[in-house]
Design a protein around this motif. Structure first.
Motif, PDB file in Angstrom:
ATOM      1  N   ASN A   1       0.829  -1.241  -0.247  1.00  0.00           N
ATOM      2  CA  ASN A   1       0.119  -0.027   0.036  1.00  0.00           C
ATOM      3  C   ASN A   1       0.956   1.218   0.112  1.00  0.00           C
ATOM      4  O   ASN A   1       0.417   2.444   0.198  1.00  0.00           O
ATOM      5  N   GLY A   2       2.082   1.178  -0.072  1.00  0.00           N
ATOM      6  CA  GLY A   2       3.091   2.318  -0.278  1.00  0.00           C
ATOM      7  C   GLY A   2       3.597   2.690   0.936  1.00  0.00           C
ATOM      8  O   GLY A   2       4.527   3.535   1.209  1.00  0.00           O
ATOM      9  N   LEU A   3       3.339   2.049   2.189  1.00  0.00           N
ATOM     10  CA  LEU A   3       3.694   2.365   3.258  1.00  0.00           C
ATOM     11  C   LEU A   3       5.185   1.790   3.831  1.00  0.00           C
ATOM     12  O   LEU A   3       5.359   0.789   3.398  1.00  0.00           O
ATOM     13  N   VAL A   4       5.968   2.697   4.340  1.00  0.00           N
ATOM     14  CA  VAL A   4       7.324   2.362   4.631  1.00  0.00           C
ATOM     15  C   VAL A   4       7.269   1.902   6.213  1.00  0.00           C
ATOM     16  O   VAL A   4       6.896   2.998   6.953  1.00  0.00           O
ATOM     17  N   LEU A   5       7.493   0.736   6.779  1.00  0.00           N
ATOM     18  CA  LEU A   5       7.365   0.290   8.110  1.00  0.00           C
ATOM     19  C   LEU A   5       8.874   0.361   8.599  1.00  0.00           C
ATOM     20  O   LEU A   5       9.449  -0.812   8.080  1.00  0.00           O
ATOM     21  N   PHE A   6       9.005   0.794   9.476  1.00  0.00           N
ATOM     22  CA  PHE A   6      10.252   0.578  10.369  1.00  0.00           C
ATOM     23  C   PHE A   6      10.287  -0.158  11.536  1.00  0.00           C
ATOM     24  O   PHE A   6       9.328  -0.476  11.963  1.00  0.00           O
ATOM     25  N   GLU A   7      11.505  -1.025  11.701  1.00  0.00           N
ATOM     26  CA  GLU A   7      11.491  -2.019  12.938  1.00  0.00           C
ATOM     27  C   GLU A   7      11.486  -1.263  14.112  1.00  0.00           C
ATOM     28  O   GLU A   7      10.833  -2.197  15.124  1.00  0.00           O
ATOM     29  N   ASP A   8      11.133   0.098  14.189  1.00  0.00           N
ATOM     30  CA  ASP A   8      11.064   0.641  15.701  1.00  0.00           C
ATOM     31  C   ASP A   8       9.537   1.052  15.903  1.00  0.00           C
ATOM     32  O   ASP A   8       9.052   1.498  16.665  1.00  0.00           O
ATOM     33  N   THR A   9       8.865   0.550  14.943  1.00  0.00           N
ATOM     34  CA  THR A   9       7.196   0.677  14.506  1.00  0.00           C
ATOM     35  C   THR A   9       7.039   1.960  13.934  1.00  0.00           C
ATOM     36  O   THR A   9       5.747   2.383  13.847  1.00  0.00           O
ATOM     37  N   GLY A  10       7.877   2.844  13.623  1.00  0.00           N
ATOM     38  CA  GLY A  10       7.692   4.214  13.145  1.00  0.00           C
ATOM     39  C   GLY A  10       7.117   3.643  11.458  1.00  0.00           C
ATOM     40  O   GLY A  10       7.514   2.796  11.155  1.00  0.00           O
ATOM     41  N   GLU A  11       6.422   4.757  10.958  1.00  0.00           N
ATOM     42  CA  GLU A  11       5.793   4.489   9.583  1.00  0.00           C
ATOM     43  C   GLU A  11       5.941   5.788   8.695  1.00  0.00           C
ATOM     44  O   GLU A  11       6.034   6.871   9.296  1.00  0.00           O
ATOM     45  N   LEU A  12       6.312   5.528   7.431  1.00  0.00           N
ATOM     46  CA  LEU A  12       6.238   6.608   6.474  1.00  0.00           C
ATOM     47  C   LEU A  12       5.169   6.449   5.350  1.00  0.00           C
ATOM     48  O   LEU A  12       5.059   5.431   4.948  1.00  0.00           O
ATOM     49  N   LEU A  13       4.420   7.356   5.425  1.00  0.00           N
ATOM     50  CA  LEU A  13       3.164   7.270   4.595  1.00  0.00           C
ATOM     51  C   LEU A  13       3.489   7.648   3.141  1.00  0.00           C
ATOM     52  O   LEU A  13       4.558   8.358   2.942  1.00  0.00           O
ATOM     53  N   PRO A  14       2.822   7.042   2.080  1.00  0.00           N
ATOM     54  CA  PRO A  14       3.117   7.514   0.810  1.00  0.00           C
ATOM     55  C   PRO A  14       3.215   8.977   0.535  1.00  0.00           C
ATOM     56  O   PRO A  14       3.830   9.227  -0.381  1.00  0.00           O
ATOM     57  N   ASP A  15       2.521   9.882   1.165  1.00  0.00           N
ATOM     58  CA  ASP A  15       2.356  11.131   0.728  1.00  0.00           C
ATOM     59  C   ASP A  15       3.449  11.830   1.856  1.00  0.00           C
ATOM     60  O   ASP A  15       3.514  13.061   1.590  1.00  0.00           O
TER      61      ASP A  15
ATOM     62  N   PRO B   1       7.006   6.122  16.167  1.00  0.00           N
ATOM     63  CA  PRO B   1       6.776   4.697  16.414  1.00  0.00           C
ATOM     64  C   PRO B   1       5.942   4.699  17.836  1.00  0.00           C
ATOM     65  O   PRO B   1       5.828   5.589  18.595  1.00  0.00           O
ATOM     66  N   HIS B   2       5.093   3.542  17.585  1.00  0.00           N
ATOM     67  CA  HIS B   2       4.109   3.396  18.614  1.00  0.00           C
ATOM     68  C   HIS B   2       4.256   1.938  19.568  1.00  0.00           C
ATOM     69  O   HIS B   2       3.340   1.165  19.304  1.00  0.00           O
ATOM     70  N   ARG B   3       5.460   1.684  19.973  1.00  0.00           N
ATOM     71  CA  ARG B   3       5.694   0.512  20.719  1.00  0.00           C
ATOM     72  C   ARG B   3       4.837   0.706  21.912  1.00  0.00           C
ATOM     73  O   ARG B   3       4.613   1.260  22.506  1.00  0.00           O
ATOM     74  N   PRO B   4       4.465  -0.825  22.223  1.00  0.00           N
ATOM     75  CA  PRO B   4       3.588  -0.900  23.424  1.00  0.00           C
ATOM     76  C   PRO B   4       4.478  -0.557  24.648  1.00  0.00           C
ATOM     77  O   PRO B   4       5.788  -0.741  24.680  1.00  0.00           O
ATOM     78  N   VAL B   5       3.913   0.169  25.908  1.00  0.00           N
ATOM     79  CA  VAL B   5       4.771   0.603  26.910  1.00  0.00           C
ATOM     80  C   VAL B   5       4.757  -0.627  28.019  1.00  0.00           C
ATOM     81  O   VAL B   5       3.596  -1.272  27.989  1.00  0.00           O
ATOM     82  N   ALA B   6       5.778  -0.836  28.263  1.00  0.00           N
ATOM     83  CA  ALA B   6       5.923  -2.180  29.222  1.00  0.00           C
ATOM     84  C   ALA B   6       5.345  -1.745  30.599  1.00  0.00           C
ATOM     85  O   ALA B   6       5.506  -0.767  31.052  1.00  0.00           O
ATOM     86  N   ALA B   7       4.521  -2.769  31.206  1.00  0.00           N
ATOM     87  CA  ALA B   7       3.976  -2.333  32.721  1.00  0.00           C
ATOM     88  C   ALA B   7       4.965  -2.514  33.471  1.00  0.00           C
ATOM     89  O   ALA B   7       5.760  -3.112  33.718  1.00  0.00           O
ATOM     90  N   LEU B   8       4.826  -1.370  34.626  1.00  0.00           N
ATOM     91  CA  LEU B   8       5.601  -1.193  35.489  1.00  0.00           C
ATOM     92  C   LEU B   8       5.229  -2.218  36.787  1.00  0.00           C
ATOM     93  O   LEU B   8       3.909  -2.439  37.310  1.00  0.00           O
TER      94      LEU B   8
END
Length: 63
Positions: free
Chosen positions: A35-49, A55-62
């Motif tokens: 779909n043209g999305l570039v997905l980075f391993e840190d969960t960041g994304e670059l949209l086609p536009d 990045p939107h990694r889940p936050v570990a519970a304390l």
């Protein structure tokens, strides 16, 4: 850009990361989805536009 059946989610949809990978470069930390999305391993994304999704990694519970 997508030729799959059923069609992959578009880059603007909330489930955009479910699209098929068309080019993977794990050594560089990114993949291009059909779909043209570039997905980075840190969960960041670059949209086609050119827009960036932070990045939107889940936050570990304390404990």
């Amino acid at each position: 850009m997508c030729t799959h059946t059923p069609k992959c989610p578009v880059a603007e949809s909330s489930d955009r990361e479910a699209a098929y990978v068309v080019a993977a470069h794990p050594e560089k930390g990114w993949s291009l989805l059909c779909n043209g999305l570039v997905l980075f391993e840190d969960t960041g994304e670059l949209l086609p536009d050119g827009r960036v999704i932070a990045p939107h990694r889940p936050v570990a519970a304390l404990a």
